[in-house]
Design an enzyme around this catalytic site. Structure first.
Site, PDB file in Angstrom:
ATOM      1  N   LYS A 115       0.749   3.681 -10.411  1.00  0.00           N
ATOM      2  CA  LYS A 115      -0.671   4.035 -10.530  1.00  0.00           C
ATOM      3  C   LYS A 115      -1.141   3.966 -11.977  1.00  0.00           C
ATOM      4  O   LYS A 115      -2.283   3.607 -12.248  1.00  0.00           O
ATOM      5  CB  LYS A 115      -0.924   5.450  -9.981  1.00  0.00           C
ATOM      6  CG  LYS A 115      -0.750   5.565  -8.482  1.00  0.00           C
ATOM      7  CD  LYS A 115      -1.802   4.792  -7.717  1.00  0.00           C
ATOM      8  CE  LYS A 115      -1.626   4.975  -6.217  1.00  0.00           C
ATOM      9  NZ  LYS A 115      -1.750   3.772  -5.429  1.00  0.00           N
ATOM     10  N   LYS A 197       4.757  -7.710   4.495  1.00  0.00           N
ATOM     11  CA  LYS A 197       4.309  -6.970   5.678  1.00  0.00           C
ATOM     12  C   LYS A 197       2.796  -6.903   5.711  1.00  0.00           C
ATOM     13  O   LYS A 197       2.133  -7.190   4.734  1.00  0.00           O
ATOM     14  CB  LYS A 197       4.820  -5.516   5.611  1.00  0.00           C
ATOM     15  CG  LYS A 197       6.294  -5.355   5.440  1.00  0.00           C
ATOM     16  CD  LYS A 197       6.672  -3.874   5.438  1.00  0.00           C
ATOM     17  CE  LYS A 197       6.142  -3.124   4.229  1.00  0.00           C
ATOM     18  NZ  LYS A 197       6.375  -1.673   4.297  1.00  0.00           N
ATOM     19  N   LYS A 200      -2.551  -2.308   3.968  1.00  0.00           N
ATOM     20  CA  LYS A 200      -3.896  -1.765   3.953  1.00  0.00           C
ATOM     21  C   LYS A 200      -4.791  -2.488   2.964  1.00  0.00           C
ATOM     22  O   LYS A 200      -5.958  -2.701   3.210  1.00  0.00           O
ATOM     23  CB  LYS A 200      -3.824  -0.292   3.513  1.00  0.00           C
ATOM     24  CG  LYS A 200      -4.050   0.688   4.636  1.00  0.00           C
ATOM     25  CD  LYS A 200      -4.166   2.089   4.054  1.00  0.00           C
ATOM     26  CE  LYS A 200      -4.040   3.132   5.138  1.00  0.00           C
ATOM     27  NZ  LYS A 200      -4.028   4.487   4.604  1.00  0.00           N
TER      28      LYS A 200
END
Ligand code: TRP
Length: 334
Positions: A115, A197, A200
């Site tokens: 982050k 994969k 989101k």
């Protein structure tokens, strides 16, 4: 041990649309767990503030994630389905745990370092103590089973450390929480472009969302990468073809899959036909869920009831734990 005694807790951040990976990797397991255990499923709205300080769309996102959970089979009468911010005990426990969490260990957390790279202008203390809040979510219910993916293992390890540190300092209150899933391998739902994969936030065109319209689903599936087909019988499948078969196994009938396996092995496979079939089977699978979500979203009264019922169950469990916590810590002066 009697199964009901185990407590399950998990959280999901309201920061995007749920996709097929969430459905098969997590939600389907939650639906099974709610039959067997005391379950707490939480929308982590406070956690989302560490990365999304703008709250204009928060209500809408919280409603959506609740609706998607319910449409996928979470039953608010079986599990406690609630919002993190509705259970104030979470914030209290978070505060106490913060005194037991060290700056050094927080700074070396992988998700924190990620982050910091992603949002260098907003390296706030909430981001640093994200794993402490997550630990509070979990141990607030004295949960031992936490159904999460691999990316959350480190947070779980930290939750165990905080729980143990509390127990050593103040007395035994918390059991250790562990990552838990059915089966040895988590189901990974591959993306449609043959890399990684479904996700989101990344490669949205290669991810099928529960909210996708029928035409969007068909288009995304038709765009999946293929090639001219195998040239020798029983060839090994390239990754992107293997992925198409994996996706088919999630939603298509056994005889359909067998037909395409056989076509592949005998070198007569037509990928255009296969993708058309997969597209239709995906539509058949996703559209009823999407329509259910849309119906729930229109019914704000129902959503409010769900949130109130969930919060009530979660608070009951939280209150009992916090009594033990304050007692153990000696925060009782009256
Ligand atoms: N950090 C989790 C994620 O990003 C979400 C989460 C918040 C969570 N609180 C939790 C997961 C408690 C399990 C238990 O996916």
């Amino acid at each position: 041990m009697e199964k009901k005694q185990q407590i399950v807790m998990s959280g999901i951040r309201p920061t995007g649309f749920l996709h097929l990976g969430n459905y098969f990797g997590a939600l389907r397991n939650y639906v099974k767990m709610q039959e067997e255990y005391e379950c707490y499923f939480m929308v982590a709205d406070l956690h989302s503030l560490t990365t999304h300080p703008d709250t204009k769309e928060l209500k809408q996102n919280v409603h959506r994630v609740l609706a998607e959970n319910i449409a996928s089979g979470i039953d608010p009468d079986k599990a406690a389905l609630y919002c993190q911010s509705h259970v104030h005990e979470t914030s209290e426990l978070y505060l106490y745990l913060n005194m037991l969490a060290y700056k050094g260990e927080l700074e070396k957390t992988t998700t924190f370092k990620d982050k910091v790279r992603q949002q260098p202008d907003n390296v706030n203390a909430g981001l640093l103590t994200y794993p402490v809040l997550q630990a509070a979510d979990i141990i607030l219910h004295r949960a031992t089973f936490v159904p999460v993916g691999k990316d959350q293992e480190q947070h779980l390890e930290m939750a165990r450390n905080f729980a143990n540190r509390f127990n050593h300092r103040y007395g035994d209150v918390f059991p250790e929480p562990f990552a838990f899933n059915y089966g040895s391998e988590l189901i990974k739902v591959p993306s449609l472009d043959g890399t990684g994969k479904m996700s989101k936030s990344e490669n949205q065109n290669a991810t099928l969302y529960l909210a996708d319209e029928d035409e969007v689903i068909r288009k995304k599936v038709m765009k999946a990468k293929t090639d001219a087909g195998p040239t020798a019988p029983y060839s090994q499948k390239p990754d992107y073809i293997e992925n198409l078969f994996l996706l088919m196994k999630l939603v298509s009938a056994a005889d359909v899959i067998a037909k395409y396996e056989n076509d592949y092995n005998t070198c007569v496979i037509r990928y255009g036909d296969m993708k058309k079939q997969l597209g239709e089977d995906m539509v058949k699978f996703i559209s009823p869920i999407r329509e259910k979500v849309n119906g729930i979203l229109k019914d704000e009264k129902y959503l409010k009831e769900v949130m109130e019922k969930g919060a009530e169950k979660a608070r009951k469990s939280a209150k009992a734990t916090m009594e033990l916590v304050r007692q153990a810590m000696g925060l009782k002066y009256l």
